[in-house]
Structures are given as C-alpha cells and as structure tokens.
Design a protein around this motif. Structure first.
Motif, PDB file in Angstrom:
ATOM      1  N   GLY A   1      -5.393  12.539  15.173  1.00 22.91           N
ATOM      2  CA  GLY A   1      -4.899  11.346  15.836  1.00 22.91           C
ATOM      3  C   GLY A   1      -3.903  10.549  15.024  1.00 22.91           C
ATOM      4  O   GLY A   1      -3.246   9.646  15.548  1.00 22.91           O
ATOM      5  N   ALA A   2      -3.765  10.884  13.744  1.00 21.39           N
ATOM      6  CA  ALA A   2      -2.847  10.145  12.869  1.00 21.39           C
ATOM      7  C   ALA A   2      -1.478  10.817  12.885  1.00 21.39           C
ATOM      8  O   ALA A   2      -1.069  11.478  11.933  1.00 21.39           O
ATOM      9  CB  ALA A   2      -3.397  10.077  11.451  1.00 21.39           C
ATOM     10  N   SER A   3      -0.763  10.661  13.974  1.00 22.61           N
ATOM     11  CA  SER A   3       0.575  11.240  14.081  1.00 22.61           C
ATOM     12  C   SER A   3       1.554  10.443  13.234  1.00 22.61           C
ATOM     13  O   SER A   3       1.347   9.244  12.978  1.00 22.61           O
ATOM     14  CB  SER A   3       1.040  11.231  15.535  1.00 22.61           C
ATOM     15  OG  SER A   3       1.264   9.896  15.963  1.00 22.61           O
ATOM     16  N   PRO A   4       2.659  11.067  12.786  1.00 21.02           N
ATOM     17  CA  PRO A   4       3.671  10.305  12.049  1.00 21.02           C
ATOM     18  C   PRO A   4       4.191   9.110  12.832  1.00 21.02           C
ATOM     19  O   PRO A   4       4.410   8.031  12.271  1.00 21.02           O
ATOM     20  CB  PRO A   4       4.771  11.348  11.809  1.00 21.02           C
ATOM     21  CG  PRO A   4       4.046  12.648  11.780  1.00 21.02           C
ATOM     22  CD  PRO A   4       2.964  12.512  12.813  1.00 21.02           C
ATOM     23  N   GLU A   5       4.382   9.282  14.131  1.00 27.93           N
ATOM     24  CA  GLU A   5       4.879   8.171  14.938  1.00 27.93           C
ATOM     25  C   GLU A   5       3.882   7.017  14.943  1.00 27.93           C
ATOM     26  O   GLU A   5       4.260   5.843  14.816  1.00 27.93           O
ATOM     27  CB  GLU A   5       5.155   8.645  16.364  1.00 27.93           C
ATOM     28  CG  GLU A   5       5.911   7.633  17.197  1.00 27.93           C
ATOM     29  CD  GLU A   5       6.466   8.236  18.469  1.00 27.93           C
ATOM     30  OE1 GLU A   5       7.271   7.547  19.132  1.00 27.93           O
ATOM     31  OE2 GLU A   5       6.120   9.382  18.799  1.00 27.93           O
ATOM     32  N   ARG A   6       2.614   7.338  15.072  1.00 22.39           N
ATOM     33  CA  ARG A   6       1.595   6.288  15.109  1.00 22.39           C
ATOM     34  C   ARG A   6       1.481   5.569  13.769  1.00 22.39           C
ATOM     35  O   ARG A   6       1.292   4.345  13.716  1.00 22.39           O
ATOM     36  CB  ARG A   6       0.250   6.901  15.498  1.00 22.39           C
ATOM     37  CG  ARG A   6      -0.854   5.870  15.739  1.00 22.39           C
ATOM     38  CD  ARG A   6      -2.092   6.520  16.303  1.00 22.39           C
ATOM     39  NE  ARG A   6      -3.171   5.548  16.448  1.00 22.39           N
ATOM     40  CZ  ARG A   6      -4.410   5.862  16.801  1.00 22.39           C
ATOM     41  NH1 ARG A   6      -4.713   7.132  17.079  1.00 22.39           N
ATOM     42  NH2 ARG A   6      -5.331   4.925  16.894  1.00 22.39           N
TER      43      ARG A   6
ATOM     44  N   GLY B   1       2.280   1.117  12.728  1.00 21.20           N
ATOM     45  CA  GLY B   1       1.463   0.437  11.735  1.00 21.20           C
ATOM     46  C   GLY B   1       0.076   1.013  11.517  1.00 21.20           C
ATOM     47  O   GLY B   1      -0.800   0.343  10.966  1.00 21.20           O
ATOM     48  N   ALA B   2      -0.151   2.260  11.934  1.00 20.69           N
ATOM     49  CA  ALA B   2      -1.443   2.939  11.732  1.00 20.69           C
ATOM     50  C   ALA B   2      -2.618   2.162  12.315  1.00 20.69           C
ATOM     51  O   ALA B   2      -3.747   2.245  11.815  1.00 20.69           O
ATOM     52  CB  ALA B   2      -1.674   3.217  10.238  1.00 20.69           C
ATOM     53  N   LYS B   3      -2.359   1.438  13.390  1.00 20.24           N
ATOM     54  CA  LYS B   3      -3.408   0.607  13.973  1.00 20.24           C
ATOM     55  C   LYS B   3      -4.590   1.440  14.453  1.00 20.24           C
ATOM     56  O   LYS B   3      -4.426   2.455  15.116  1.00 20.24           O
ATOM     57  CB  LYS B   3      -2.839  -0.203  15.135  1.00 20.24           C
ATOM     58  CG  LYS B   3      -1.801  -1.237  14.712  1.00 20.24           C
ATOM     59  CD  LYS B   3      -1.212  -1.966  15.914  1.00 20.24           C
ATOM     60  CE  LYS B   3      -0.149  -2.959  15.473  1.00 20.24           C
ATOM     61  NZ  LYS B   3       0.490  -3.641  16.637  1.00 20.24           N
TER      62      LYS B   3
ATOM     63  N   ALA C   1      13.287   2.299   7.526  1.00 20.50           N
ATOM     64  CA  ALA C   1      13.436   0.951   6.979  1.00 20.50           C
ATOM     65  C   ALA C   1      13.085  -0.116   7.998  1.00 20.50           C
ATOM     66  O   ALA C   1      12.582  -1.198   7.648  1.00 20.50           O
ATOM     67  CB  ALA C   1      14.873   0.757   6.485  1.00 20.50           C
ATOM     68  N   SER C   2      13.306   0.162   9.277  1.00 22.89           N
ATOM     69  CA  SER C   2      13.089  -0.843  10.311  1.00 22.89           C
ATOM     70  C   SER C   2      11.618  -1.165  10.531  1.00 22.89           C
ATOM     71  O   SER C   2      11.289  -2.233  11.054  1.00 22.89           O
ATOM     72  CB  SER C   2      13.714  -0.388  11.631  1.00 22.89           C
ATOM     73  OG  SER C   2      13.131   0.819  12.080  1.00 22.89           O
ATOM     74  N   THR C   3      10.712  -0.265  10.137  1.00 24.48           N
ATOM     75  CA  THR C   3       9.280  -0.515  10.331  1.00 24.48           C
ATOM     76  C   THR C   3       8.520  -0.646   9.014  1.00 24.48           C
ATOM     77  O   THR C   3       7.293  -0.768   9.030  1.00 24.48           O
ATOM     78  CB  THR C   3       8.632   0.591  11.186  1.00 24.48           C
ATOM     79  OG1 THR C   3       8.833   1.865  10.568  1.00 24.48           O
ATOM     80  CG2 THR C   3       9.224   0.602  12.590  1.00 24.48           C
ATOM     81  N   LEU C   4       9.223  -0.623   7.895  1.00 23.37           N
ATOM     82  CA  LEU C   4       8.586  -0.873   6.605  1.00 23.37           C
ATOM     83  C   LEU C   4       8.506  -2.386   6.420  1.00 23.37           C
ATOM     84  O   LEU C   4       9.510  -3.042   6.151  1.00 23.37           O
ATOM     85  CB  LEU C   4       9.389  -0.233   5.473  1.00 23.37           C
ATOM     86  CG  LEU C   4       8.746  -0.278   4.092  1.00 23.37           C
ATOM     87  CD1 LEU C   4       7.515   0.618   4.023  1.00 23.37           C
ATOM     88  CD2 LEU C   4       9.759   0.136   3.019  1.00 23.37           C
TER      89      LEU C   4
END
Length: 255
Positions: A53-58, A63-65, A136-139
C-alpha cells in the motif's frame, strides 16, 4: 590434557549475517544497480520487506498519510527475522523518523536527508549543502524539520524532467530510459548550482538516485552524498571492521 573449549553459538533469530533491514515502497519500476532496492548495490547482505500500500505516489505526493503503522509492522517483521537496524526506501519517510525510533527497539535511519547536518559541518564558511529531490514541490518543512535540515536549504527537483519522475513517482510505465533519467538528475544539479553558487556539496534525497551520483560529481565538481553513503556509514557501526588482535604496545604503531 586440557579439554577442548566448547563453542556456543547464540540463537534467537531466523536469519543471520544480514543485520540491516530495508523497508521498500510497493512499486514495479526497474531498480538498476546502485538503486537501494537492487540487492547487488550493497557490499553486505540486507533484508528487504515491501510495505503493501505504500506506493511512491502515496508517500511522495500525499505525505504517507495513514502508513505509519504499516511501516512499523513491516519493520517488526524484519527485526523478528534478524534485522538489527532499519532503514527505508524513500527520503520522504523522514516524517516517520521520530515515531519509528520510539516504537522499534533498534537503530532507525529513515532518510538520506539525515546526512545534511553532517555534510554541512564539513564545509568551509560561506558554502552550503544543496539538495536534489525527486519532488521539490511536495518536500515540505515537516520533512526537513524531521531530519534536522534547515528550511532554507537550496533545493532542486526532478518533477519537470522527461523520465525519472514520470516512471518512479507517477508510475506511467514499468520500463525506464536510463539515459533520460540520468539527464533529469544532471539537469536538476546544474539548475541548483546556477541558482545557488554557494552550494559546496550535494545530498540526494531520493534512494533511486545513487546510480547517477558519479556522473553528477563529474558534471558539477562537488562532493555528492546519497542513501548509499549514508547506509554504508550506518552499517559500519553494526559491523565494525575487524582489524585483528591489538598490536603489541611495545611495537611502533603503523610499522
């Protein structure tokens, strides 16, 4: 005659000789040599466990919610097998560093970002660490704070590239043009130093970037640190090199 000494082998594990456990994201893109998820990358044995369930996109874009418990459970499985320390397959998982270190009874190193303060300490005055990340946009400041990274660190991302981000994060295809992916990393590095000429060393956030670190070093002429350099250091503490019996103190050290 003196009886021979009895050798006692300690038990309690399922697997021996692989003290490092790596928690993997669930993905199907190619993991070339140098990638953290390629077993041939490591000069020592490792244990892998995919976190379902821990996809790269997720993890990278969302934010790995809701994934903390899944990562802890997978880490506990690795520890039960024989892992003596845990790391992860994504620099964005710095978000879980504190919680995982609290809940697991072994050393935990979640992210390549954790190297930044150490690398900064090696640089002369006026020089700074620069960061290359897959996105960079989501870090966020939360990712940086969790790893002890200054919020104003110079950053460049690969999300506007032609291949790396599309394959690894968006999952648009399973195959990857390695030359195009390399160019994305080089472009990000050149953009970073052009905007921030004070950068004196590079840290790569993404655990899929070590295959390109050598080319980046050649292109920029700067030291490059990544998850490989970090985990090589981390593992060295788990299994320090055995230099043999201490030298006779009456002899000259170093011969």
């Amino acid at each position: 005659m003196q009886a021979p000494r009895t050798a006692i082998a300690a038990g309690g594990k399922s697997i021996y000789g692989a003290p490092l456990g790596i928690l993997m994201l669930e993905a199907r893109f190619p993991r070339i040599p140098g990638d953290m998820g390629n077993g041939l990358t490591w000069p020592f044995p490792v244990l892998f466990r995919v976190v379902r369930g821990a996809s790269p996109e997720r993890v990278v874009l969302e934010g790995a919610k809701g994934l903390l418990d899944a990562f802890v459970a997978a880490a506990e499985d690795l520890i039960d097998l024989g892992a003596e320390a845990i790391t992860t397959n994504c620099g964005f998982l710095s978000l879980f560093q504190r919680e995982m270190a609290e809940r697991l009874n072994v050393p935990v190193a979640t992210s390549s970002l954790m190297q930044v303060p150490l690398v900064q300490a090696t640089l002369p005055p006026g020089r700074r660490v620069g960061l290359i990340t897959v996105s960079a946009s989501t870090l966020t400041p939360a990712h940086l704070d969790a790893a002890g990274v200054p919020r104003d660190i110079p950053v460049a991302g690969t999300e506007n590239g032609r291949e790396f981000f599309r394959v690894l994060i968006k999952g648009e295809k399973h195959d990857m043009d390695v030359a195009l992916a390399a160019q994305d990393i080089l472009d990000a590095g050149r953009d970073l130093v052009s905007r921030h000429p004070e950068v004196g060393a590079i840290v790569l956030e993404c655990t899929n970037m070590p295959p390109y670190a050598h080319a980046l070093r050649e292109a920029l002429g700067l030291p490059v640190y990544d998850i490989y350099s970090f985990i090589a250091w981390f593992h060295a503490g788990l299994r320090p090199r055995d230099f043999g019996p201490p030298a006779d103190r009456r002899t000259c050290l170093g011969g």
